[in-house]
Design a protein around this motif. Structure first.
Motif, short mmCIF file in Angstrom:
data_model
loop_
_atom_site.label_atom_id
_atom_site.label_comp_id
_atom_site.label_asym_id
_atom_site.label_seq_id
_atom_site.Cartn_x
_atom_site.Cartn_y
_atom_site.Cartn_z
N GLY A 180 33.43 45.60 34.14
CA GLY A 180 34.72 45.65 33.47
C GLY A 180 35.67 44.57 33.94
N LYS A 181 36.87 44.66 33.42
CA LYS A 181 37.92 43.67 33.67
C LYS A 181 38.36 43.69 35.13
CE LYS A 181 42.36 42.44 31.67
NZ LYS A 181 43.33 42.82 30.62
N GLN A 182 38.52 42.53 35.69
CA GLN A 182 38.94 42.37 37.09
C GLN A 182 40.39 41.89 37.11
OE1 GLN A 182 36.94 43.03 39.87
NE2 GLN A 182 35.61 43.94 38.35
N ALA A 183 41.33 42.81 36.92
CA ALA A 183 42.75 42.47 36.77
C ALA A 183 43.30 41.69 37.97
CB ALA A 183 43.57 43.74 36.54
N GLY A 184 42.91 42.04 39.17
CA GLY A 184 43.39 41.34 40.36
C GLY A 184 42.97 39.89 40.38
N TYR A 185 41.72 39.64 40.02
CA TYR A 185 41.23 38.26 39.98
C TYR A 185 41.88 37.48 38.85
CZ TYR A 185 37.72 39.29 43.51
OH TYR A 185 37.10 39.63 44.68
N LEU A 186 42.06 38.14 37.70
CA LEU A 186 42.74 37.47 36.58
C LEU A 186 44.16 37.05 36.95
CD1 LEU A 186 41.56 39.69 33.58
CD2 LEU A 186 40.89 37.34 34.09
N LYS A 187 44.86 37.92 37.65
CA LYS A 187 46.23 37.60 38.09
C LYS A 187 46.22 36.43 39.06
CE LYS A 187 50.29 39.60 40.29
NZ LYS A 187 50.87 40.77 40.93
N MET A 188 45.27 36.43 40.00
CA MET A 188 45.18 35.35 40.98
C MET A 188 44.90 34.02 40.28
SD MET A 188 42.52 34.69 44.12
CE MET A 188 41.18 34.36 43.01
N ILE A 189 43.99 34.01 39.32
CA ILE A 189 43.66 32.78 38.61
C ILE A 189 44.86 32.27 37.81
CG2 ILE A 189 42.22 31.81 36.77
CD1 ILE A 189 39.97 33.69 37.87
N ALA A 190 45.59 33.18 37.15
CA ALA A 190 46.78 32.78 36.40
C ALA A 190 47.83 32.18 37.32
CB ALA A 190 47.35 33.98 35.65
N GLN A 191 48.03 32.76 38.49
CA GLN A 191 48.99 32.22 39.45
C GLN A 191 48.54 30.85 39.96
OE1 GLN A 191 48.98 35.51 42.21
NE2 GLN A 191 50.84 36.41 41.33
N THR A 192 47.25 30.70 40.20
CA THR A 192 46.73 29.42 40.67
C THR A 192 46.90 28.35 39.61
OG1 THR A 192 45.07 30.65 41.94
CG2 THR A 192 44.71 28.30 41.71
N VAL A 239 45.58 26.33 45.05
CA VAL A 239 44.49 27.01 45.74
C VAL A 239 45.01 28.36 46.21
CG1 VAL A 239 42.89 26.96 47.70
CG2 VAL A 239 43.52 24.83 46.56
N ARG A 240 44.27 29.41 45.92
CA ARG A 240 44.66 30.76 46.32
C ARG A 240 43.43 31.56 46.72
NH1 ARG A 240 49.66 33.26 44.75
NH2 ARG A 240 51.01 31.67 43.88
N SER A 241 43.68 32.60 47.48
CA SER A 241 42.63 33.56 47.79
C SER A 241 43.24 34.95 47.74
CB SER A 241 42.03 33.30 49.17
OG SER A 241 43.00 33.61 50.17
N ARG A 242 42.40 35.93 47.57
CA ARG A 242 42.85 37.31 47.63
C ARG A 242 42.79 37.77 49.07
NH1 ARG A 242 40.54 41.22 43.35
NH2 ARG A 242 42.42 42.31 43.94
N ASN A 243 43.63 38.75 49.40
CA ASN A 243 43.58 39.29 50.76
C ASN A 243 42.35 40.19 50.91
OD1 ASN A 243 44.22 41.89 49.78
ND2 ASN A 243 46.40 41.48 49.95
N ILE A 244 42.10 40.63 52.10
CA ILE A 244 40.90 41.41 52.40
C ILE A 244 40.84 42.70 51.58
CG2 ILE A 244 41.88 42.60 54.41
CD1 ILE A 244 38.30 41.28 54.21
N ILE A 245 41.98 43.35 51.38
CA ILE A 245 42.02 44.59 50.58
C ILE A 245 41.67 44.28 49.13
CG2 ILE A 245 43.48 46.49 49.79
CD1 ILE A 245 42.88 46.56 52.79
N GLY A 246 42.25 43.19 48.60
CA GLY A 246 41.96 42.79 47.23
C GLY A 246 40.49 42.46 47.04
N ASN A 247 39.90 41.79 48.01
CA ASN A 247 38.48 41.47 47.94
C ASN A 247 37.62 42.73 47.95
OD1 ASN A 247 38.56 38.68 47.68
ND2 ASN A 247 38.67 38.36 49.88
N LEU A 248 37.98 43.68 48.82
CA LEU A 248 37.21 44.93 48.88
C LEU A 248 37.32 45.71 47.59
CD1 LEU A 248 38.01 46.11 52.53
CD2 LEU A 248 35.82 45.28 51.65
N LEU A 249 38.54 45.85 47.07
CA LEU A 249 38.73 46.58 45.81
C LEU A 249 38.02 45.88 44.65
CD1 LEU A 249 42.47 47.67 46.12
CD2 LEU A 249 40.42 49.11 46.34
N GLY A 250 38.09 44.53 44.65
CA GLY A 250 37.39 43.77 43.61
C GLY A 250 35.89 43.98 43.69
N GLY A 251 35.35 44.05 44.91
CA GLY A 251 33.93 44.30 45.08
C GLY A 251 33.52 45.67 44.57
N VAL A 252 34.35 46.68 44.82
CA VAL A 252 34.06 48.03 44.32
C VAL A 252 34.11 48.04 42.80
CG1 VAL A 252 34.93 50.40 44.24
CG2 VAL A 252 34.83 49.19 46.42
#
Length: 117
Positions: free
Chosen positions: A52-64, A33-46
């Motif tokens: 397009g590709k959401q590299a931060g979310y892809l990395k989080m899912i791979a780590q999870t 189980v993982r979550s992104r930090n507040i900065i990651g969530n804000l950048l992902g929302g922007v």
């Protein structure tokens, strides 16, 4: 961390070519189980606004997913298995409150003991 001294073979197929199953132990699982930090969530929302590709979310899912596999191997190892057959993933997302989304991945399969034929 992977246990190099006592590795667990994890396969998505239901048998292991060149090996025979000498003991079936039963179902095993591992969950990450993982979550992104507040900065990651804000950048992902922007980024989502522009598509397009959401590299931060892809990395989080791979780590999870990697966390789940490691937990699966550890569970199998603790029961005396040296392999997991029929491994599958299940995943989802849930709200942890205050706008914090959590990604969850579970790996599961059948723990067995195999030996060369």
């Amino acid at each position: 961390m992977t246990n190099v001294a006592n590795p667990v073979l994890i396969l998505t197929i239901n048998d292991c070519p060149g090996m025979r199953v000498v003991r079936v132990i039963g179902p095993v699982y591992g969950t990450g189980v993982r979550s992104r930090n507040i900065i990651g969530n804000l950048l992902g929302g922007v980024r989502a606004l522009f598509g397009g590709k959401q590299a931060g979310y892809l990395k989080m899912i791979a780590q999870t997913r990697d966390d789940a596999l490691e937990q699966l191997a550890e569970h199998a190892r603790s029961l005396g298995a040296n392999a997991v057959l029929g491994m599958r993933f299940d995943s989802g997302e849930f709200d942890a409150g205050q706008g914090q989304a959590m990604n969850e991945v579970t790996a599961y399969g059948t723990a067995v003991v195999v030996e060369p034929q």
